[in-house]
Design a protein around this motif. Structure first.
Motif, PDB file in Angstrom:
ATOM      1  N   LEU A   1       0.813  -1.225   0.000  1.00 45.51           N
ATOM      2  CA  LEU A   1       0.000   0.000   0.000  1.00 45.51           C
ATOM      3  C   LEU A   1       0.844   1.273   0.000  1.00 45.51           C
ATOM      4  O   LEU A   1       0.299   2.380  -0.069  1.00 45.51           O
ATOM      5  N   SER A   2       2.169   1.103   0.077  1.00 49.29           N
ATOM      6  CA  SER A   2       3.033   2.277   0.215  1.00 49.29           C
ATOM      7  C   SER A   2       2.794   3.382  -0.829  1.00 49.29           C
ATOM      8  O   SER A   2       2.828   4.559  -0.475  1.00 49.29           O
ATOM      9  N   PRO A   3       2.559   3.042  -2.103  1.00 48.95           N
ATOM     10  CA  PRO A   3       2.334   4.134  -3.080  1.00 48.95           C
ATOM     11  C   PRO A   3       1.146   5.023  -2.695  1.00 48.95           C
ATOM     12  O   PRO A   3       1.223   6.254  -2.798  1.00 48.95           O
TER      13      PRO A   3
ATOM     14  N   VAL B   1      -3.341   6.052   5.592  1.00 51.10           N
ATOM     15  CA  VAL B   1      -1.927   5.802   5.908  1.00 51.10           C
ATOM     16  C   VAL B   1      -1.756   4.747   6.997  1.00 51.10           C
ATOM     17  O   VAL B   1      -0.677   4.164   7.135  1.00 51.10           O
ATOM     18  N   LEU B   2      -2.817   4.483   7.776  1.00 48.21           N
ATOM     19  CA  LEU B   2      -2.660   3.528   8.875  1.00 48.21           C
ATOM     20  C   LEU B   2      -3.288   2.157   8.595  1.00 48.21           C
ATOM     21  O   LEU B   2      -2.909   1.169   9.218  1.00 48.21           O
ATOM     22  N   ALA B   3      -4.252   2.121   7.688  1.00 45.77           N
ATOM     23  CA  ALA B   3      -4.926   0.837   7.435  1.00 45.77           C
ATOM     24  C   ALA B   3      -3.964  -0.128   6.766  1.00 45.77           C
ATOM     25  O   ALA B   3      -3.233   0.233   5.850  1.00 45.77           O
ATOM     26  N   GLN B   4      -3.958  -1.344   7.252  1.00 47.45           N
ATOM     27  CA  GLN B   4      -3.130  -2.376   6.628  1.00 47.45           C
ATOM     28  C   GLN B   4      -3.967  -3.594   6.263  1.00 47.45           C
ATOM     29  O   GLN B   4      -3.717  -4.260   5.285  1.00 47.45           O
ATOM     30  N   HIS B   5      -4.978  -3.851   7.100  1.00 47.83           N
ATOM     31  CA  HIS B   5      -5.782  -5.052   6.909  1.00 47.83           C
ATOM     32  C   HIS B   5      -6.963  -4.729   5.993  1.00 47.83           C
ATOM     33  O   HIS B   5      -8.065  -4.504   6.446  1.00 47.83           O
TER      34      HIS B   5
END
Lengths: 420, 478, 268
Positions: A19-21, A134-138
């Motif tokens: 998700l970095s981009p 910026v914080l969501a990963q799941h």
């Protein structure tokens, strides 16, 4: 800027994954967004002090809670605990045409494709939307294939434990002519932060029945949103139920992308104690011939505070739009507060647009009528208040959910006091 | 269809002429020295100068507000001249005979005869030309009734106690950017005092005219209606047609003591700029009244002019049972922008307010209603009713409604409604099928839309407002 | 439709081979009609035949395009005129659904109409007092309370009140040719009788009527001299008042079953 946000940004900066981009784009936007104050229009009535004061830990505590059982509600259950997706959710057998993917473990191809969809519907102006970016990963992705109707609902539950942060993200795509019911459930009452954002891409002729139960209470801080894009002749029927907490806010956007689409949004909130609930609902009529019916009702007791901002924006050329917004509020105490702002911004002349907002006390005549029939004043008040909201519960298309929420609303009323 | 409607709304700006009058005008610029010079020109007492300077320092610390739904090029406050007066006014003419006939002709051309015999009976006029009051009519007659109606620059000398007691009490210096600026540089305006129990025997009216180039007009009006008194006040404004924008930043304060009633009507027709949005007045105005017990303030405005309007005549309903009203018609055409509305602050018990706003947008204009209704915790039994209607003419304009409702009292009732409509093809066809010209049909339909507001205007002004929107007939029949 | 009976008598309205379209769809496809002064013609026909379109095309509503043909009102070609010019030439359309104009009083509207038409004829405008007297009389004539003069045009009027208001306008405007578009729709028998009586009272040797209606019941009260059946943009059958009765009994279905060219011989 708040200390919490600085830490959050530092965390985001050090995270590197697929998700970095997206994250870097939202980080840049976030850096340009000032931390809200009373002078920030979107936060005029809602203070972020409780978030600034909250004790939060980015490494979540263990959470074994299970979603509340809803008798008779047939659903595929997707569960987030403290922001982490429960992978057991993926073991359920799914009908043909329904795909549920947990993106961190999905194929590279799917991840790449998802990047093009991510944050395309949710407008960039929502501060906590950017924070969620910026914080969501799941991240979970749900898709219904063209023309497929899924009879069983999808239930998304977000559970949260003490001092935890939860940043959940779901993307739902209904392909042409598909239909689906999604019910979002947010619960928790301990000191914690939840930013739950869901984006819905409803393609042409697709039909979404949607519920969001924002039922956090007490110390649970919740700052989330649901955002819908409607294609040609798409149909949305959404019900939003809010209880208040120290800080609870929902931003919702309905964006028309194709003509002859329709949306109905019913929202109601009941606030007691020192609770706050803030609903910002924006409807973007960007194309002609779409119809919006929006009904928002609130009851505010004790020292609680309700904030409603309902914005209807009719773009140039969005002729033949029909948009109605009705906001009604009852204030039960002289310490409670209601702030409502129904806005119209219209750039097309051949449209039918109206909004109305009222703040009132319980109808004295009706109260007297019930009392004259031997009903106690307190009972009569509950009955009348309940009637005010019950009308919207009756309009919920899903009877099971209606009968599940109705007693909870009734109980909440029963506890509310009329003081003045 | 839209073309016909546009054509119907097009009209010449009849007040666009320039009077050939020799003026004494300050060089452009804004600093403490300029403020001292303004004060010196008015021969003001020290306290007035101090008040101005304090305001100026406050203003320097403030930021220009950007929340309104308007776009305009940044105002260069150093390029404006803050004082301009006809040279002939320097010796303070004692009677109308001594006033420069060109000035009198100017007002005549605007339909405001200053010679008492020619005037409509029952209206006293204060004529403010750029930075000075030229003449105030019927003063003797009013003084017989104990009513004070004079330029505020004169009131500072003659009634310093009254001015000191009330000036800046309703609109504090710090209230907003443009109000603070006005406090520092205001030049003239009207002062009205109606003594206890007095019904003002005539309509009072001030007619503002900007004539000189590159000047701003910063008028200041203070109306005090003492207990149980009644006054109706009218205000009109025009300016020549010029290519550059000119700033008008006024402050109006109304004080309605117990049981008093003030009716304040405005027909605002500042030069709106040309069809491409070139030139025109920037109208940034702060108007507010305070109502004590059982008092009533009623604002009626017909806003057809100015390139940019930023104006929110408001009522602070402090006294129990007090009443605030706001009736507004705002018409924007071409590239005009208006962001206007009101604030009704309910503090006292059983206070009532009514807001009727009619916005008409045509051309490429933008017309916004912005209002605030606040029910404070003590506003037991308070009531508000708000109706905002927008009429859109053509698909290039915008009509917007930004109502803020804040309630903290469970027994208070607020009702807000807003609708939007257009001049429909069916309505136009019905009129034309009966033989009515399209232009006439549009003005009839638009005037019908505004009717609830027009009926609040005093007769004399209803006529002027009607002319502005081409009303006919209504009032003469039936 | 070419063999209209030649006449030496002056016509009030002569429509010749009128073709008209709405949104590029042809609705009128060769309409012919001749109305003499003082005559009442009824145009009947199934839904979608072009009945209302006929009224709109003649009165010059925007969006109705004349493809070809002519319409001569009292010796003057009207199809090139603006809507308001046709009104001033003496054409009056009573609307099926009269539109509301909020805030514009009926009286103001009526006077504006009458003034405009008088001015066009070179007549002096009525004074307010004179007009008020006339308006009050007209109001009584159609059995509307005088308060209706002060109310907004059709604002909050019931269906029957709207139709009576149309009639009041007709009385005041004194047109040469009145087109009544489905005037009976939405009216109960009593209301229809009031309207019909009003219309009958306005019949005169120098005023003609075209009554557009789907049902014949209005024609029980306003006796037509001629009845025409409009189908697919043309008059397919004409006759006297008895034709309406026939239609009442048989409906319109038969129209489509009969070959059109045979019918042509029966016309007028």
């Amino acid at each position: 800027m708040s200390v919490w946000l600085e830490n959050a940004i530092a965390r985001a900066n050090s995270t590197s994954d697929w998700l970095s981009p997206i994250r870097s784009v939202s980080l840049a936007a976030l850096k340009d967004t000032p931390w809200p104050t009373r002078k920030t229009e979107a936060w005029r009535y809602t203070s972020l002090k409780s978030l600034e004061r909250a004790t939060l830990s980015p490494s979540p505590s263990v959470n074994q809670d299970t979603p509340e059982q809803i008798d008779g509600f047939e659903s595929f259950n997707l569960v987030f605990r403290n922001g982490e997706f429960d992978l057991d959710s993926l073991t359920q057998p799914l009908p043909a045409g329904l795909m549920i993917s947990y993106l961190p473990t999905a194929s590279e191809e799917m991840k790449q494709a998802s990047l093009d969809e991510f944050s395309q519907i949710k407008p960039g102006r929502h501060l906590f939307g950017l924070i969620n970016d910026v914080l969501a990963q799941h991240v979970v992705r749900i898709e219904v294939a063209e023309g497929v109707s899924i009879s069983q609902a999808i239930r998304i539950t977000s559970l949260i434990g003490l001092n935890s942060e939860s940043h959940t993200r779901v993307f739902v795509k209904l392909n042409k002519g598909a239909s689906l019911t999604v019910s979002e459930h947010y619960q928790g009452n301990v000191e914690s932060l939840n930013t739950g954002f869901v984006e819905y891409d409803i393609c042409a002729e697709a039909k979404l029945e949607h519920y969001r139960f924002a039922l956090q209470t007490d110390k649970a801080i919740s700052l989330g949103g649901c955002h819908f894009k409607l294609g040609e002749r798409a149909d949305l029927n959404s019900t939003l139920v809010g209880f208040g907490s120290d800080l609870s806010r929902v931003d919702t956007d309905i964006i028309y992308d194709g003509e002859f689409a329709t949306a109905k949004l019913n929202a109601f909130y009941l606030l007691d104690g020192k609770e706050l609930f803030d609903l910002h609902a924006t409807v973007e009529h960007a194309v002609p011939n779409c119809t919006t019916l929006e009904n928002v009702r609130g009851i505010v007791a004790d020292r609680a505070k309700a904030v409603f901002n309902g914005r209807i924006h009719i773009h140039r050329h969005a002729q033949k739009t029909l948009a109605e917004l009705n906001n009604r509020n009852l204030l039960l105490s002289d310490k409670a507060e209601i702030n409502t702002k129904p806005e119209l911004e219209i750039y097309a002349d051949d449209v039918r647009c109206a909004h109305g907002a009222t703040v009132a006390e319980i109808d004295k005549h009706a109260l007297y009528y019930l009392e004259s029939r031997g009903i106690s004043r307190s009972k009569a008040q509950v009955m009348l208040n309940f009637g005010f909201i019950n009308e919207l519960i009756d309009q919920m298309p899903n009877q099971v959910l209606a009968e599940w929420i109705r007693p909870q609303i009734r109980n909440r009323f029963a506890e509310m006091e009329v003081t003045r | 269809m839209t073309e016909q409607i546009d054509k119907a709304l097009e009209r010449e700006y009849e007040a666009g002429f320039v009077s050939d009058i020799e003026s004494e005008t300050f060089e452009p610029g804004l600093n403490e020295d300029i403020i001292r010079r303004i004060s010196a020109m008015k021969n003001e007492p020290e306290w007035m100068l101090e008040w101005r300077l304090k305001a100026f320092r406050v203003w320097l610390e403030m930021e220009e507000p950007d929340w309104a739904h308007i776009k305009y090029s940044k105002i260069d406050f150093q390029s404006i001249s803050y004082y301009s007066a006809p040279k002939s006014m320097k010796d303070k003419p004692k009677s109308l005979d001594e006033v420069d006939p060109e000035l009198i002709r100017t007002y005549e051309k605007l339909g405001i005869p200053l010679i008492e015999q020619q005037m409509l009976a029952g209206i006293a006029v204060d004529a403010v030309f750029d930075s000075v009051s030229v003449v105030t009519t019927f003063r003797e007659k009013l003084e017989e009734a104990g009513v004070i109606f004079c330029p505020i620059s004169e009131a500072v000398h003659r009634f310093p106690d009254l001015v000191k007691k009330y000036l800046g009490t309703v609109v504090p210096t710090k209230d907003n950017y443009f109000a603070a600026l006005n406090c520092a540089v205001f030049t003239d305006g009207s002062f009205v005092y109606i003594p206890k129990g007095t019904r003002c025997p005539m309509e009072l009216s001030t007619y503002f005219r900007i004539n000189e180039q590159n000047t701003g007009q910063f008028e200041r009006t203070l109306i005090v209606a003492d207990e149980g008194s009644h006054v109706s006040y009218l205000e009109g404004c025009t300016a020549p047609q010029r290519d550059e924008n000119q700033l008008h930043a006024a402050v109006v304060e109304l004080v309605a003591m117990d049981n008093a009633e003030i009716k304040y009507s405005t027909v605002q027709n500042w030069y709106p700029g040309d069809e491409n949005g070139k030139g025109g007045i920037y109208n940034f105005v702060t108007k507010r009244g305070i109502c004590h017990e059982s008092a009533k303030i009623s604002w009626t405005q017909v806003e057809t002019g100015s390139a940019v309007t930023w104006k929110y005549p408001s009522c602070i309903l402090k006294g129990d049972n007090s009443v605030g009203e706001f009736y507004s018609v705002a018409l924007t055409r071409s590239a005009q922008q208006a962001d206007t509305g009101t604030k009704m602050i309910h503090i006292g018990k059983n206070t009532k307010s009514t807001i009727i706003s009619k916005g008409i947008s045509a051309g490429r204009s933008n017309n916004s209603y912005r209002g605030l209704v606040r029910m404070n915790p003590g506003a037991q039994g308070a009531r508000n009713f708000t109706q905002c209607d927008s009429l859109l003419i053509g698909d290039q304009c915008g009509a917007h409604t930004f109502p803020y409702v804040e309630s903290r009292n469970p027994s208070a009732i607020v009702e807000h409604e807003a609708t939007t409509s257009k001049v429909s093809d069916e309505q136009m066809f019905l009129c034309r099928q009966r033989g009515i010209e399209p232009e006439k049909a549009v003005s009839m339909i638009v005037n019908g839309f505004c009717k609830e507001v027009f009926k609040e205007l005093p007769m004399e002004f209803a006529v002027e407002a009607g002319k502005l929107l081409e009303i006919s007939l209504e009032g003469s029949v039936g | 439709m070419s063999n209209i009976t030649p006449t030496t008598e002056k016509s009030m309205l002569t429509i010749t081979d009128l073709h008209a379209s709405v949104e590029e769809k042809n609705i009128l496809k060769g309409l012919n009609l001749d109305v003499k002064p003082g005559e009442v013609h009824a145009i009947m026909g199934p839904n979608g035949a072009g009945k209302s379109t006929t009224g709109y095309v003649l009165s010059g509503r925007d969006g109705y395009t004349v493809e070809k043909g002519s319409a001569v009102l009292d010796g003057v070609e009207i199809l090139e005129m603006e809507a308001e010019e046709r009104a001033r030439a003496g054409l009056f359309l009573a609307f099926q659904y009269p539109v509301e104009i909020p805030g514009v009083s009926n009286l103001e509207f009526l006077k504006a109409s009458v003034d405009a038409q008088r001015e066009a004829r070179g007549e002096v405008a009525y004074t307010s007092a004179e007009f008020l007297k006339l308006a009050k009389e007209a109001c009584k004539q159609v059995d509307l309370p005088l308060a209706f003069l002060k109310r907004g045009v059709n604002e909050g009027f019931s269906g029957g009140e709207k139709k009576r208001n149309e009639l009041m306008q007709m009385i005041l405007l004194k047109p040469k040719l009145c087109i009544l578009d489905e005037t009976d729709s939405g009216l109960d028998i009593d209301a229809m009788q009031v309207v019909a009586n009003g219309v009958n009272s306005q019949r005169s040797p120098d005023r003609s009527f075209i009554i557009v209606t789907h049902y014949q019941r209005l024609l029980d009260y306003i006796k037509p001299d001629f009845v025409h059946v409009l189908s697919d943009g043309k008059i397919v059958k004409s006759g006297d008042a008895s034709l309406a009765k026939e239609l009442e009994a048989e409906g319109y279905a038969w129209i489509h079953n009969e070959p059109k060219d045979e019918l042509e011989g029966d016309l007028l």
